[in-house]
Design an enzyme around this catalytic site. Structure first.
Site, PDB file in Angstrom:
ATOM      1  N   HIS A 191       0.823  -1.211   0.000  1.00  0.00           N
ATOM      2  CA  HIS A 191       0.000   0.000   0.000  1.00  0.00           C
ATOM      3  C   HIS A 191       0.854   1.258   0.000  1.00  0.00           C
ATOM      4  CE1 HIS A 191      -3.686  -2.209   0.798  1.00  0.00           C
ATOM      5  NE2 HIS A 191      -4.278  -1.100   0.425  1.00  0.00           N
ATOM      6  N   ARG A 298      -5.672   6.114 -27.660  1.00  0.00           N
ATOM      7  CA  ARG A 298      -6.095   4.706 -27.699  1.00  0.00           C
ATOM      8  C   ARG A 298      -7.537   4.619 -27.214  1.00  0.00           C
ATOM      9  NH1 ARG A 298      -1.358   4.818 -24.773  1.00  0.00           N
ATOM     10  NH2 ARG A 298       0.476   4.094 -25.913  1.00  0.00           N
ATOM     11  N   ARG A 334      -6.952   6.660 -32.672  1.00  0.00           N
ATOM     12  CA  ARG A 334      -6.776   5.353 -33.301  1.00  0.00           C
ATOM     13  C   ARG A 334      -8.019   4.525 -33.024  1.00  0.00           C
ATOM     14  NH1 ARG A 334      -2.334   1.487 -30.886  1.00  0.00           N
ATOM     15  NH2 ARG A 334      -4.015   1.052 -29.410  1.00  0.00           N
ATOM     16  N   GLU A 433       2.628  -0.236 -38.950  1.00  0.00           N
ATOM     17  CA  GLU A 433       3.193  -1.047 -37.879  1.00  0.00           C
ATOM     18  C   GLU A 433       3.388  -2.497 -38.303  1.00  0.00           C
ATOM     19  OE1 GLU A 433       0.428  -0.986 -34.553  1.00  0.00           O
ATOM     20  OE2 GLU A 433      -1.272  -0.827 -35.911  1.00  0.00           O
ATOM     21  N   ASN A 456       6.511   0.029 -31.774  1.00  0.00           N
ATOM     22  CA  ASN A 456       6.510  -1.154 -30.905  1.00  0.00           C
ATOM     23  C   ASN A 456       6.116  -2.401 -31.696  1.00  0.00           C
ATOM     24  OD1 ASN A 456       6.924   0.859 -29.099  1.00  0.00           O
ATOM     25  ND2 ASN A 456       5.021   0.594 -27.965  1.00  0.00           N
ATOM     26  N   ASP A 457       4.996  -2.290 -32.428  1.00  0.00           N
ATOM     27  CA  ASP A 457       4.570  -3.430 -33.223  1.00  0.00           C
ATOM     28  C   ASP A 457       5.464  -3.620 -34.445  1.00  0.00           C
ATOM     29  OD1 ASP A 457       2.611  -4.516 -31.691  1.00  0.00           O
ATOM     30  OD2 ASP A 457       0.979  -3.351 -32.567  1.00  0.00           O
ATOM     31  N   ARG A 467       7.913  -8.911 -27.886  1.00  0.00           N
ATOM     32  CA  ARG A 467       8.584  -8.033 -26.921  1.00  0.00           C
ATOM     33  C   ARG A 467       8.159  -8.314 -25.485  1.00  0.00           C
ATOM     34  NH1 ARG A 467       4.508  -3.515 -26.982  1.00  0.00           N
ATOM     35  NH2 ARG A 467       3.272  -4.074 -28.778  1.00  0.00           N
ATOM     36  N   CYS A 504       4.278   7.173 -33.307  1.00  0.00           N
ATOM     37  CA  CYS A 504       3.642   7.142 -31.999  1.00  0.00           C
ATOM     38  C   CYS A 504       4.097   5.968 -31.145  1.00  0.00           C
ATOM     39  CB  CYS A 504       2.121   7.152 -32.139  1.00  0.00           C
ATOM     40  SG  CYS A 504       1.486   5.750 -33.073  1.00  0.00           S
TER      41      CYS A 504
END
Lengths: 588, 90
Positions: A191, A298, A334, A433, A456-457, A467, A504
């Protein structure tokens, strides 16, 4: 302790802090020596009375939490109220009493039995509930023992030293008086850790019993960059710490101050620096960090955790909130990209063996065109009169772009028919991508207004490396020359057709990648909001002319390691700019 | 006996707020209400006990089975189904 002492632990929330120690006082909840209880009924009455007192306290905490922190923070205390009279817990206590246990032991052993069961669960969120059970248990036990819980009141800003803190303690304390947390126990998901991250204050956990020997009022230095706590520092240690702290805060505040100025290279080229977001809160944050718009919004959150499609009005409302938060800055949205790693029945998304190569993104448009049409419609209605840019994910084939564009044109026509005065500045773009899209970019460019490269993709599909797989993740890097060539190709072809090109993925916010991308004449960098001030500073210190050379050289290298080392050397060689890995690489 | 199988869509699984709402609903009926986690093949526990429900470790996407037995079993099963299928939007 008179000499300076250094303690080490695990950093749970980043930052530096110096101040005086506040030693958190614990109520002594030691159980009495076991004694035989001859009257289970009287023992039960005693427990019942303690539970009633605990319930009243929890009710008050709940009210305080709701007024200070809001409804959602207070919800945990509804669960506490339920736990304190849980039927299974009370059954276990009754059994123990019948067997002759004294009330304190009967209560405590039952609480520990449940806390132990929860601790064993593999999901960290669920196992953290053990702390809630013990919090509730300790409250009742304090009443059974007739020892009221110690009130800890922090008078002036301090560094809190504690064994660990319970949910009710962290909720109730005056957060404005806490400079940092150091706990002897607890882990990165305790916590204390979660609260510190939310409050933006440094925390170090799992520091060991020894820190509990620190005295109230001792001078402390907390450096959670390396997980150290210095008690009663020497003058030299103080100086070094102050220097580091001043340097960090000056850099951060000058970056932030400059973040509202455009990013113009030394030779006069301006690039757009925008943000990746997932909610209206992120949009406000982006504006505060100097974003010139949003390059990736997103939208999956509108579709997940539901059993049917959100009604149109609510979709429109969600998009409107983001548009409002952006105060007129441009927005790139997107469309839906959920795949078979999740199961979403109403969208027809089933679990798949290979979800990142499966039925997802724009591929859904042939079977379920109405989902995309509905999203376009909601976006067009929310974006009335604004600068709205819509892009589709996972494009691999030209047919997908043709089909999506057709649906967008039809939807726009319908909206115009329904609202004769309807206006919008609309752009249609695609994510690059998937390697095939980069390789047929000249066939796609005429159909769109812009490209946005999702690194990333693109990296995982180009290298065929997952990844998320820790064994190969270090090699799944966008610095690989094959990925760099696809990026170069996409930008070059886009520009040949007069289209703007953005990026992006995380790569756009990676400091070492910025000279390379500037050299390829990338138009728009879309990165996490907190990375914007630093990225703008780096861009201002570069010239596009030099960067062209840098990019050409990098493209000629054969290995990712060579590219990365070369680009990092460029960055650290820049005047007045030191590469600082602790603040440089902000992942989104 | 009324039995119903339900998929948990809540992001946090069956803990915190969803667990609280789930047990509060189960607690409204005279019937004995039990729940088990089919995904992990755990045994039935008392659905009125938040502590026992938490020990089931129900995460997002898991399927649970609720069994109600007693005079108001139909109503109990129906209302618990509505709560879960409405994704705890109380």
């Amino acid at each position: 302790m008179t000499k300076s002492t250094i303690f080490k632990g695990i950093s749970a929330a980043p930052g530096l802090a110096s101040g005086l120690a506040f030693l958190w006082q614990e109520t002594d909840l030691k159980l009495p020596e076991p004694y035989v209880c001859s009257d289970p009924e009287a023992a039960w009455q005693k427990i019942h009375a303690a539970i009633d007192q605990a319930k009243q306290e929890i009710g008050q905490i709940r009210l305080k939490a709701e007024s200070r922190l809001g409804k959602s923070e207070a919800a945990i205390f509804d669960a506490h109220l339920m736990m304190v009279e849980d039927v299974s817990l009370l059954e276990m206590v009754t059994e123990a009493l019948k067997a002759g246990a004294n009330p304190e032991a009967a209560w405590n052993n039952s609480i520990e039995a449940f806390a132990g069961m929860l601790e064993k669960l593999s999901d960290p969120l669920l196992s953290a509930r053990a702390a809630d059970v013990r919090d509730v248990g300790g409250r009742v036990l304090a009443h059974l023992l007739g020892r009221p819980l110690v009130e800890n009141t922090i008078e002036s800003p301090s560094i809190v030293i504690a064994r660990d803190l319970t949910p009710s303690q962290t909720t109730l304390m005056d957060h404005s008086k806490v400079l940092a947390f150091c706990t002897s126990e607890g882990g990165p998901t305790s916590h204390t850790a979660i609260l510190s991250k939310a409050l933006g204050i440094p925390a170090i956990v799992a520091m060991g019993e020894a820190i509990l020997g620190i005295s109230n009022g001792d001078l402390l230095l907390v450096n959670s960059e390396n997980g150290t706590l210095t008690c009663r520092p020497s003058e030299a240690q103080m100086l070094e710490f102050n220097r580091r702290q001043a340097q960090k805060s000056a850099q951060a505040s000058s970056d932030l101050e400059m973040a509202f100025q455009p990013a113009i290279t030394r030779d006069g080229f301006r690039v757009e620096v925008v943000a990746n977001i997932g909610s209206a809160e992120d949009a406000s944050l982006a504006v505060r960090y100097g974003a010139e718009g949003v390059g990736l919004f997103r939208t999956e959150f509108l579709y997940l955790n539901r059993s049917s499609m959100l009604v149109l009005n609510q979709q429109v409302e969600n998009y409107s909130q983001v548009i409002k938060a952006l105060q007129g800055l441009p927005l790139v949205v997107r469309t839906l990209d959920i795949g078979g790693d999740k199961q979403v029945d109403y969208l027809g998304i089933r679990k798949e063996g290979n979800p990142f190569l499966g039925w997802r993104g724009i591929r859904m448009v042939f079977e379920r065109p109405e989902i995309l049409a509905e999203q376009f419609r909601a976006l067009l209605l929310a974006g009335r009169g604004t600068d709205l840019r819509i892009m589709i994910p996972m494009v691999a084939r030209k047919e997908e772009v043709v089909r999506a564009r057709l649906i967008l044109d039809e939807t726009l026509q319908t909206v115009r028919d329904e609202h004769p005065s309807y206006q919008v500045r609309l752009q249609f773009g695609i994510m690059i991508e998937v390697p095939s899209a980069a390789l047929i970019a000249e066939h796609l460019a005429p159909l769109v207004d812009f490209f946005s490269i999702g690194t990333n993709d693109l990296t995982q599909y180009t290298l065929a490396m997952d990844r998320m797989n820790a064994r190969i993740a270090p090699f799944a890097t966008p610095f690989h020359p094959a990925v760099l060539r696809l990026i170069e190709r996409t930008i070059t072809v886009g520009h040949e057709y007069g289209k703007w090109v953005g990026m992006c993925g995380e790569f756009a916010g990676e400091p070492a990648a910025i000279p390379f991308l500037l050299g390829l004449e990338l138009d728009e960098f879309s990165i996490s909001p907190a990375s914007i001030p630093l990225a703008k500073r780096i861009i201002r210190q570069l010239s596009r002319k030099d960067c062209r050379e840098i990019a050409r050289f990098a493209l000629g290298l054969a290995e990712a390691g060579e590219v990365e080392a070369y680009l990092k050397s460029i960055l650290s060689g820049m005047s007045g700019l030191k590469f600082d890995s602790s603040i440089g690489l902000v992942k989104n | 006996m009324q039995k119903v199988k339900l998929t948990i869509h809540a992001e946090e699984g069956l803990h915190a707020r969803p667990a609280h709402l789930f047990c509060a609903e189960a607690g409204k009926y005279k019937s004995v209400v039990q729940v088990r986690n089919l995904t992990t093949a755990a045994d039935f526990v008392n659905a009125k006990s938040i502590l026992m429900v938490l020990t089931l470790g129900v995460m997002q996407g898991h399927v649970v089975e609720v069994a109600a037995e007693g005079e108001d079993e139909l109503l109990a099963a129906e209302n618990i189904r509505n709560l879960v299928e409405g994704n705890f939007a109380a």
